[in-house]
Write a protein that holds these residues in place. Structure first.
Motif, PDB file in Angstrom:
ATOM      1  N   THR A   1       0.817  -1.215   0.000  1.00 20.27           N
ATOM      2  CA  THR A   1       0.000   0.000   0.000  1.00 20.27           C
ATOM      3  C   THR A   1       0.844   1.256   0.000  1.00 20.27           C
ATOM      4  O   THR A   1       0.557   2.201  -0.750  1.00 20.27           O
ATOM      5  CB  THR A   1      -0.929   0.001   1.227  1.00 20.27           C
ATOM      6  OG1 THR A   1      -1.701  -1.205   1.236  1.00 20.27           O
ATOM      7  CG2 THR A   1      -1.852   1.196   1.188  1.00 20.27           C
TER       8      THR A   1
ATOM      9  N   HIS B   1      -1.206  -1.553  -9.232  1.00 21.29           N
ATOM     10  CA  HIS B   1      -1.982  -0.508  -8.557  1.00 21.29           C
ATOM     11  C   HIS B   1      -1.526   0.891  -8.992  1.00 21.29           C
ATOM     12  O   HIS B   1      -2.354   1.805  -9.120  1.00 21.29           O
ATOM     13  CB  HIS B   1      -1.846  -0.647  -7.040  1.00 21.29           C
ATOM     14  CG  HIS B   1      -2.687  -1.736  -6.459  1.00 21.29           C
ATOM     15  ND1 HIS B   1      -4.062  -1.762  -6.580  1.00 21.29           N
ATOM     16  CD2 HIS B   1      -2.349  -2.848  -5.743  1.00 21.29           C
ATOM     17  CE1 HIS B   1      -4.533  -2.826  -5.950  1.00 21.29           C
ATOM     18  NE2 HIS B   1      -3.526  -3.502  -5.448  1.00 21.29           N
TER      19      HIS B   1
ATOM     20  N   TRP C   1      -8.091   2.440  -1.488  1.00 13.00           N
ATOM     21  CA  TRP C   1      -8.320   1.507  -2.587  1.00 13.00           C
ATOM     22  C   TRP C   1      -7.359   0.325  -2.516  1.00 13.00           C
ATOM     23  O   TRP C   1      -7.756  -0.821  -2.663  1.00 13.00           O
ATOM     24  CB  TRP C   1      -8.174   2.226  -3.919  1.00 13.00           C
ATOM     25  CG  TRP C   1      -9.304   3.149  -4.230  1.00 13.00           C
ATOM     26  CD1 TRP C   1     -10.566   3.110  -3.708  1.00 13.00           C
ATOM     27  CD2 TRP C   1      -9.275   4.265  -5.121  1.00 13.00           C
ATOM     28  NE1 TRP C   1     -11.318   4.143  -4.216  1.00 13.00           N
ATOM     29  CE2 TRP C   1     -10.571   4.855  -5.081  1.00 13.00           C
ATOM     30  CE3 TRP C   1      -8.308   4.820  -5.942  1.00 13.00           C
ATOM     31  CZ2 TRP C   1     -10.893   5.976  -5.844  1.00 13.00           C
ATOM     32  CZ3 TRP C   1      -8.626   5.939  -6.697  1.00 13.00           C
ATOM     33  CH2 TRP C   1      -9.906   6.504  -6.645  1.00 13.00           C
ATOM     34  N   VAL C   2      -6.085   0.606  -2.311  1.00 14.15           N
ATOM     35  CA  VAL C   2      -5.083  -0.465  -2.319  1.00 14.15           C
ATOM     36  C   VAL C   2      -5.207  -1.326  -1.069  1.00 14.15           C
ATOM     37  O   VAL C   2      -5.110  -2.553  -1.139  1.00 14.15           O
ATOM     38  CB  VAL C   2      -3.672   0.143  -2.445  1.00 14.15           C
ATOM     39  CG1 VAL C   2      -2.616  -0.959  -2.410  1.00 14.15           C
ATOM     40  CG2 VAL C   2      -3.553   0.946  -3.736  1.00 14.15           C
TER      41      VAL C   2
ATOM     42  N   ASN D   1      -7.803  -1.999   0.774  1.00 18.18           N
ATOM     43  CA  ASN D   1      -9.014  -2.838   0.778  1.00 18.18           C
ATOM     44  C   ASN D   1      -9.134  -3.725  -0.458  1.00 18.18           C
ATOM     45  O   ASN D   1     -10.126  -4.446  -0.586  1.00 18.18           O
ATOM     46  CB  ASN D   1     -10.265  -1.950   0.878  1.00 18.18           C
ATOM     47  CG  ASN D   1     -10.337  -1.217   2.196  1.00 18.18           C
ATOM     48  OD1 ASN D   1     -10.015  -1.778   3.239  1.00 18.18           O
ATOM     49  ND2 ASN D   1     -10.764   0.041   2.157  1.00 18.18           N
ATOM     50  N   ASP D   2      -8.162  -3.689  -1.352  1.00 16.75           N
ATOM     51  CA  ASP D   2      -8.252  -4.483  -2.578  1.00 16.75           C
ATOM     52  C   ASP D   2      -8.072  -5.964  -2.266  1.00 16.75           C
ATOM     53  O   ASP D   2      -7.259  -6.345  -1.423  1.00 16.75           O
ATOM     54  CB  ASP D   2      -7.171  -4.038  -3.566  1.00 16.75           C
ATOM     55  CG  ASP D   2      -7.046  -5.004  -4.723  1.00 16.75           C
ATOM     56  OD1 ASP D   2      -7.938  -5.019  -5.599  1.00 16.75           O
ATOM     57  OD2 ASP D   2      -6.070  -5.784  -4.737  1.00 16.75           O
TER      58      ASP D   2
END
Length: 302
Positions: free
Chosen positions: A105, A173, A233-234, A236-237
């Motif tokens: 992340t 990402h 975003w990253v 919780n991906d």
């Protein structure tokens, strides 16, 4: 003999005096404000209920969770215990996945913010051939879904030898986060007054100094908003991590999914692990909440 009619100054009739609000109107206005506050508090509590339930479940024993709902702690507070978090810290799969998530992340967020900032400034204030067409291409990339690129990127990463590595997940990402970053920061940087940049150039500032000393401080709210979005975003991906991450050291989302698949009743690890994975991005959001709101509201009012 002519006579003239007497003239008099025109008088404008005074309008009716504005009546003071009645006692009933004042009470209704105050009651309405109080009712709205109560309603908003209830909505916030309802929105936070899953988080509260997860927290209380993570503090209960597995047998208590299987026997009754989390709300039973209000009548039996003796059920609360920290044993689940002790089990979590002793589970190398979960603790290692947290470290893997951080290693994915943080670089993904930093790269998107840095590259997006430079590109946004270039599209906003630098002239180069095909600038508008390149920007339209960036905007077009915003509508490309991640699922379309999974197979071709997997083949490319396999050829390069970075499939199922942390580097591959970071690059994926970063690539898919850059179009939104460039679009957001370019529009924000374009709102900076041209006179301010020209004055800095007259003082002898080059492009790098202009970017670091003038544009970056003014673009702080937008950059903070972008960093929060990208981090969430990253973190919780799960889809990209499930495909491209190393199966030996997966991120927290994949590790929790593996716990569900392998140990369906391992709730004493799942509940605190899920809560920890949710608390960290929440802490990041609240830490930069003021900058986030400033970035979202930037450009809404003059």
């Amino acid at each position: 003999m002519t006579t003239t009619a007497p003239t008099s100054a025109a008088r404008t009739p005074a309008g009716p005096a504005k009546a003071a609000p009645s006692l009933g109107a004042r009470i209704a206005a105050r009651a309405g404000g109080g009712v709205m506050r109560v309603f908003l508090v209830l909505v916030a509590l309802f929105w936070l209920m899953p988080t509260i339930g997860l927290l209380l479940s993570s503090l209960r024993d597995g047998k208590d969770i299987a026997a009754s709902g989390w709300w039973q702690v209000f009548t039996a507070p003796s059920q609360l215990t920290l044993d689940n978090y002790q089990h979590l810290l002793s589970d190398s799969a979960i603790t290692g996945s947290l470290l893997s998530t951080v290693m994915i992340t943080v670089p993904s967020t930093v790269l998107v913010v840095v590259i997006g900032s430079f590109a946004g400034y270039a599209f906003a204030w630098m002239d180069f051939p095909g600038r508008d067409w390149w920007f339209l291409l960036v905007v077009g990339l915003l509508v490309v879904p991640v699922q379309v690129a999974l197979i071709p990127v997997s083949k490319l990463f396999g050829t390069l030898g970075i499939f199922e590595t942390t580097l591959g997940v970071v690059l994926f990402h970063t690539a898919f986060g850059l179009p939104f970053a460039i679009f957001l920061l370019r529009n924000f940087f374009a709102e900076i007054p041209r006179e301010l940049l020209e004055a800095a150039r007259l003082d002898g500032a080059g492009e790098i100094r202009l970017f670091t000393r003038v544009v970056m401080p003014l673009g702080g709210p937008a950059i903070a908003s972008l960093g929060i979005f990208q981090f969430l975003w990253v973190w919780n991906d799960m889809l990209v991590a499930l495909i491209f991450a190393d199966s030996g050291s997966p991120p927290i989302t994949v590790a929790l999914q593996q716990q569900v698949r392998q140990f369906g009743n391992n709730i004493d690890v799942l509940a605190p692990g899920a809560f920890v994975s949710m608390v960290i991005p929440l802490a990041v959001f609240f830490a930069f909440q003021r900058q986030f709101v400033s970035g979202v509201m930037a450009g809404a009012v003059k």
